[in-house]
Design an enzyme around this catalytic site. Structure first.
Site, PDB file in Angstrom:
ATOM      1  N   ARG A  32     -32.480 -44.090 -16.951  1.00 38.07           N
ATOM      2  CA  ARG A  32     -32.688 -43.739 -18.492  1.00 38.07           C
ATOM      3  C   ARG A  32     -34.277 -43.906 -18.784  1.00 38.07           C
ATOM      4  O   ARG A  32     -34.649 -44.051 -19.920  1.00 38.07           O
ATOM      5  CB  ARG A  32     -32.066 -44.643 -19.252  1.00 38.07           C
ATOM      6  N   LYS A  44     -43.668 -32.331 -21.848  1.00 38.66           N
ATOM      7  CA  LYS A  44     -42.567 -31.679 -21.643  1.00 38.66           C
ATOM      8  C   LYS A  44     -42.307 -31.613 -20.422  1.00 38.66           C
ATOM      9  O   LYS A  44     -43.344 -31.237 -19.354  1.00 38.66           O
ATOM     10  CB  LYS A  44     -42.752 -30.038 -22.099  1.00 38.66           C
ATOM     11  N   GLU A  72     -53.799 -19.755 -19.130  1.00 40.59           N
ATOM     12  CA  GLU A  72     -53.818 -20.559 -20.070  1.00 40.59           C
ATOM     13  C   GLU A  72     -54.920 -21.098 -21.116  1.00 40.59           C
ATOM     14  O   GLU A  72     -54.617 -21.431 -22.284  1.00 40.59           O
ATOM     15  CB  GLU A  72     -53.190 -22.130 -19.594  1.00 40.59           C
ATOM     16  N   LYS A 111     -54.800 -28.364 -26.973  1.00 45.23           N
ATOM     17  CA  LYS A 111     -53.368 -28.809 -26.486  1.00 45.23           C
ATOM     18  C   LYS A 111     -53.006 -29.949 -27.070  1.00 45.23           C
ATOM     19  O   LYS A 111     -52.149 -30.145 -27.568  1.00 45.23           O
ATOM     20  CB  LYS A 111     -53.406 -28.576 -24.881  1.00 45.23           C
ATOM     21  N   GLU A 128     -42.127 -30.051 -31.071  1.00 50.41           N
ATOM     22  CA  GLU A 128     -41.922 -28.700 -31.117  1.00 50.41           C
ATOM     23  C   GLU A 128     -40.816 -28.217 -32.119  1.00 50.41           C
ATOM     24  O   GLU A 128     -39.942 -27.673 -31.995  1.00 50.41           O
ATOM     25  CB  GLU A 128     -41.575 -27.823 -29.758  1.00 50.41           C
ATOM     26  N   ARG A 152     -45.831 -26.587 -32.781  1.00 48.81           N
ATOM     27  CA  ARG A 152     -46.318 -26.533 -31.543  1.00 48.81           C
ATOM     28  C   ARG A 152     -45.821 -25.156 -30.816  1.00 48.81           C
ATOM     29  O   ARG A 152     -46.149 -24.869 -29.560  1.00 48.81           O
ATOM     30  CB  ARG A 152     -45.484 -27.975 -30.713  1.00 48.81           C
ATOM     31  N   ASN A 155     -46.583 -21.273 -26.970  1.00 45.83           N
ATOM     32  CA  ASN A 155     -45.719 -20.311 -26.205  1.00 45.83           C
ATOM     33  C   ASN A 155     -46.030 -18.869 -26.552  1.00 45.83           C
ATOM     34  O   ASN A 155     -45.624 -18.064 -25.883  1.00 45.83           O
ATOM     35  CB  ASN A 155     -44.197 -20.435 -26.747  1.00 45.83           C
ATOM     36  N   HIS A 169     -45.862 -16.407 -23.497  1.00 50.32           N
ATOM     37  CA  HIS A 169     -44.887 -16.965 -22.593  1.00 50.32           C
ATOM     38  C   HIS A 169     -43.481 -16.600 -22.756  1.00 50.32           C
ATOM     39  O   HIS A 169     -42.522 -16.641 -21.821  1.00 50.32           O
ATOM     40  CB  HIS A 169     -44.817 -18.628 -22.787  1.00 50.32           C
ATOM     41  N   HIS A 215     -42.483 -15.464 -19.132  1.00 51.16           N
ATOM     42  CA  HIS A 215     -41.127 -15.862 -18.614  1.00 51.16           C
ATOM     43  C   HIS A 215     -40.413 -14.961 -18.019  1.00 51.16           C
ATOM     44  O   HIS A 215     -39.733 -15.198 -16.849  1.00 51.16           O
ATOM     45  CB  HIS A 215     -40.433 -17.159 -19.367  1.00 51.16           C
ATOM     46  N   HIS A 271     -47.046 -18.449 -12.369  1.00 54.65           N
ATOM     47  CA  HIS A 271     -46.861 -18.503 -13.828  1.00 54.65           C
ATOM     48  C   HIS A 271     -48.399 -18.155 -14.521  1.00 54.65           C
ATOM     49  O   HIS A 271     -48.147 -17.284 -15.619  1.00 54.65           O
ATOM     50  CB  HIS A 271     -46.848 -20.068 -14.071  1.00 54.65           C
TER      51      HIS A 271
HETATM   52  N1  LIG Z   1     -44.710 -28.745 -19.097  1.00 56.35           N
HETATM   53  C1  LIG Z   1     -45.705 -27.876 -19.724  1.00 56.35           C
HETATM   54  O1  LIG Z   1     -46.138 -27.996 -20.819  1.00 56.35           O
HETATM   55  C2  LIG Z   1     -45.910 -26.624 -18.760  1.00 56.35           C
HETATM   56  C3  LIG Z   1     -47.044 -25.859 -19.242  1.00 56.35           C
HETATM   57  C4  LIG Z   1     -47.447 -24.929 -18.676  1.00 56.35           C
HETATM   58  C5  LIG Z   1     -46.602 -24.559 -17.350  1.00 56.35           C
HETATM   59  N2  LIG Z   1     -45.875 -25.168 -17.059  1.00 56.35           N
HETATM   60  C6  LIG Z   1     -45.017 -25.052 -15.734  1.00 56.35           C
HETATM   61  O2  LIG Z   1     -45.999 -25.324 -14.560  1.00 56.35           O
HETATM   62  C7  LIG Z   1     -45.664 -24.329 -13.676  1.00 56.35           C
HETATM   63  C8  LIG Z   1     -46.639 -23.742 -13.030  1.00 56.35           C
HETATM   64  O3  LIG Z   1     -47.692 -24.583 -12.542  1.00 56.35           O
HETATM   65  P1  LIG Z   1     -48.605 -24.215 -11.387  1.00 56.35           P
HETATM   66  O4  LIG Z   1     -49.267 -22.823 -11.865  1.00 56.35           O
HETATM   67  O5  LIG Z   1     -49.607 -25.418 -11.430  1.00 56.35           O
HETATM   68  O6  LIG Z   1     -47.719 -23.964 -10.436  1.00 56.35           O
HETATM   69  P2  LIG Z   1     -47.343 -25.040  -8.959  1.00 56.35           P
HETATM   70  O7  LIG Z   1     -47.303 -26.178  -9.212  1.00 56.35           O
HETATM   71  O8  LIG Z   1     -46.278 -24.244  -8.298  1.00 56.35           O
HETATM   72  O9  LIG Z   1     -48.874 -24.830  -7.983  1.00 56.35           O
HETATM   73  C9  LIG Z   1     -49.111 -23.514  -7.390  1.00 56.35           C
HETATM   74  C10 LIG Z   1     -49.385 -23.588  -5.833  1.00 56.35           C
HETATM   75  O10 LIG Z   1     -50.628 -24.299  -5.742  1.00 56.35           O
HETATM   76  C11 LIG Z   1     -50.410 -25.463  -4.753  1.00 56.35           C
HETATM   77  N3  LIG Z   1     -51.536 -26.415  -5.110  1.00 56.35           N
HETATM   78  C12 LIG Z   1     -51.253 -27.108  -5.979  1.00 56.35           C
HETATM   79  N4  LIG Z   1     -52.470 -27.786  -6.118  1.00 56.35           N
HETATM   80  C13 LIG Z   1     -53.292 -27.567  -5.150  1.00 56.35           C
HETATM   81  C14 LIG Z   1     -54.535 -27.800  -4.644  1.00 56.35           C
HETATM   82  N5  LIG Z   1     -55.414 -28.663  -5.417  1.00 56.35           N
HETATM   83  N6  LIG Z   1     -54.990 -27.147  -3.604  1.00 56.35           N
HETATM   84  C15 LIG Z   1     -54.365 -26.198  -2.908  1.00 56.35           C
HETATM   85  N7  LIG Z   1     -53.169 -25.968  -3.342  1.00 56.35           N
HETATM   86  C16 LIG Z   1     -52.570 -26.574  -4.430  1.00 56.35           C
HETATM   87  C17 LIG Z   1     -49.056 -25.738  -4.982  1.00 56.35           C
HETATM   88  O11 LIG Z   1     -48.585 -26.384  -3.730  1.00 56.35           O
HETATM   89  C18 LIG Z   1     -48.263 -24.396  -5.047  1.00 56.35           C
HETATM   90  O12 LIG Z   1     -48.044 -23.717  -4.183  1.00 56.35           O
HETATM   91  C19 LIG Z   1     -44.359 -23.582 -14.193  1.00 56.35           C
HETATM   92  O13 LIG Z   1     -43.262 -24.157 -13.600  1.00 56.35           O
HETATM   93  C20 LIG Z   1     -44.536 -23.844 -15.469  1.00 56.35           C
HETATM   94  O14 LIG Z   1     -43.404 -23.525 -16.385  1.00 56.35           O
HETATM   95  C21 LIG Z   1     -45.355 -26.293 -17.849  1.00 56.35           C
END
Ligand SMILES: NC(=O)c1ccc[n+]([C@@H]2O[C@H](COP(=O)([O-])OP(=O)(O)OC[C@H]3O[C@@H](n4cnc5c(N)ncnc54)[C@H](O)[C@@H]3O)[C@@H](O)[C@H]2O)c1
Length: 416
Positions: free
Chosen positions: A139, A161, A203, A262, A272, A276, A280, A283, A287, A299
């Site tokens: 939980r 989130k 972003e 942010k 949200e 908030r 998006n 997005h 998405h 992404h």
């Molecule tokens: N929760 C939220 O508010 C929010 C906001 C924006 C995006 N997201 C989510 O985040 C995700 C995208 O995140 P992302 O772009 O970081 O992708 P990711 O976490 O898949 O990372 C991208 C790639 O980079 C590699 N990597 C990470 N750090 C590294 C480093 N320092 N050196 C070398 N390689 C590295 C990872 O292994 C992966 O292969 C999506 O799922 C998206 O929906 C969430």
């Protein structure tokens, strides 16, 4: 030796207040200090296979030194090992029920308890997934976020989130669960592939577009200096190294300004309920592109195209002046981010993929109602159209398909 953060930003909510520490020094000495900070907890470091491989020496040292640090003074035997490492395959496909279950089983087998802490070390995928595990395990247990991609540093790690994807759409199962603290250490960017670095700019540009024209001007004025990461071509840094402030000055300012946008939006509307939603922007389409490409388009790149096309829709719906759209198109193109749809993406399929978005609440209980997509419209650079406080407008399929075709014609003429 633990270094002082270069900047600390506080995220204050009615239920919780926590710091976002931004450092120019490496994250490894920070991690090594956590067992002393939380002497009564075991620390479960969750990361993906790519990071575990790149940083295998640092992780080995961390696990070994922490074990010594926790020696029982009377028996001189290791106390409960403070650290456990849990890894999973990198990539969006891991944001799934199956991988979440695998992580939970590992936590149970390692006898993780309610006062233990998860450390999410990685990009947005690690943060969303490990954060969601923390949200639901027994939980809810504590977690600490250490983002390693620019997308995660500027956006994903902030705001609580957490969640996973399902075959029905992206981020459809999740929870709001805030970390104890967020540690941003710039040297992680030294190993980040360039395409992922650029993706983070989508972003940052989104944050500027929805709320801050000054940040937008900073981006356009200094675009050349942002094209390449200030950490580019630097070897991974050791635990005691840091990058100099002068090497990262402008970039650091940009990053922290983006984080502040942010943070302010999240503070205004943590759950949200309406405002908030502006985060998006880009997005709904972004998405859809991720889904249609089976997550082969990352992404950040998907959001870049999403920002351009949602700016185009805003212009076509007469919310956004044409010259603002053109300016946005140029900035995103000049940042070497994609501004057009891949050939394989067709308008009807994209529209259908976008209907799987969380923002598309049904107006009636009838299941026969046709779904329409909703997106956040821009009014001008630095501000969104409030749409009577909903921050969303609907787009019918026929309008969408026509706008898509016109967009393709326009971009064919302007992309070079
Ligand atoms: N929760 C939220 O508010 C929010 C906001 C924006 C995006 N997201 C989510 O985040 C995700 C995208 O995140 P992302 O772009 O970081 O992708 P990711 O976490 O898949 O990372 C991208 C790639 O980079 C590699 N990597 C990470 N750090 C590294 C480093 N320092 N050196 C070398 N390689 C590295 C990872 O292994 C992966 O292969 C999506 O799922 C998206 O929906 C969430």
């Amino acid at each position: 030796m633990k270094r002082a953060p270069y900047k600390t930003i506080w995220l204050s909510l009615p239920s919780k207040r926590y710091p976002i520490y931004c450092y120019t020094s490496s994250g490894w000495d920070q991690l090594a200090s956590l067992p002393r900070q939380y002497p009564h907890s075991r620390l479960f470091l969750i990361t993906d296979h790519v990071l575990a491989r790149i940083y295998k020496n640092e992780l080995k040292t961390l696990l070994a030194t922490s074990r010594t640090a926790a020696l029982d003074h009377q028996t001189n035997h290791p106390k409960n090992r403070p650290w456990s490492l849990i890894t999973f395959p990198a990539g969006e496909h891991s944001k799934s029920h199956a991988v979440k279950l695998m992580l939970e089983e590992k936590l149970f087998k390692a006898r993780c308890s309610r006062n233990d802490i998860i450390i999410a070390l990685g990009g947005g995928v690690v943060g969303d997934l490990a954060g969601f595990v923390a949200a639901t395990f027994m939980r809810g247990i504590k977690y600490i976020s250490m983002p390693t991609t620019l997308v995660a540093m500027t956006d994903a790690a902030i705001g609580g989130k957490t969640g996973i994807d399902t075959p029905f759409g992206k981020n459809l199962i999740g929870a709001f669960h805030h970390p104890e603290a967020i540690y941003i250490h710039l040297p992680f960017l030294a190993t980040l592939p360039h395409i992922e670095y650029l993706g983070g700019f989508a972003e940052i540009i989104k944050h500027a577009l929805i709320r801050n024209v000054t940040l937008y001007k900073m981006l356009t004025t200094h675009i050349k200096s942002f094209e390449v990461s200030p950490l580019h071509n630097k070897r991974p840094m050791t635990a005691t190294e840091s990058v100099t402030a002068s090497a990262t000055g402008l970039f650091f300012k940009l990053l922290t300004e983006s984080i502040l946008i942010k943070v302010r939006v999240v503070i205004h509307d943590p759950l949200e309920t309406a405002y908030r939603r502006i985060l998006n922007f880009g997005h709904t389409i972004g998405h859809g592109i991720e889904i249609l490409s089976d997550y082969k388009i990352n992404h950040g790149n998907a959001v870049a195209i999403g920002c351009v096309f949602e700016a185009w829709l805003s212009y076509r719906l007469k919310y956004l002046p044409a010259e603002h759209f053109e300016n946005i198109f140029s900035l995103i193109k000049n940042m070497h981010l994609p501004v057009t749809f891949p050939i394989a993406i067709k308008a009807p399929a994209l529209y259908n993929a976008c209907t799987r978005d969380k923002k598309n609440e049904r107006k009636t209980a009838s299941l026969t109602t046709t779904d329409t997509i909703k997106f956040v419209p821009l009014k001008k650079i630095g501000s969104v159209f409030a749409a009577k406080g909903t921050y969303l407008v609907s787009v019918e399929k026929a309008f969408f398909i026509k706008a898509f075709k016109d967009f393709q014609k326009w971009t064919d003429q302007h992309r070079h």
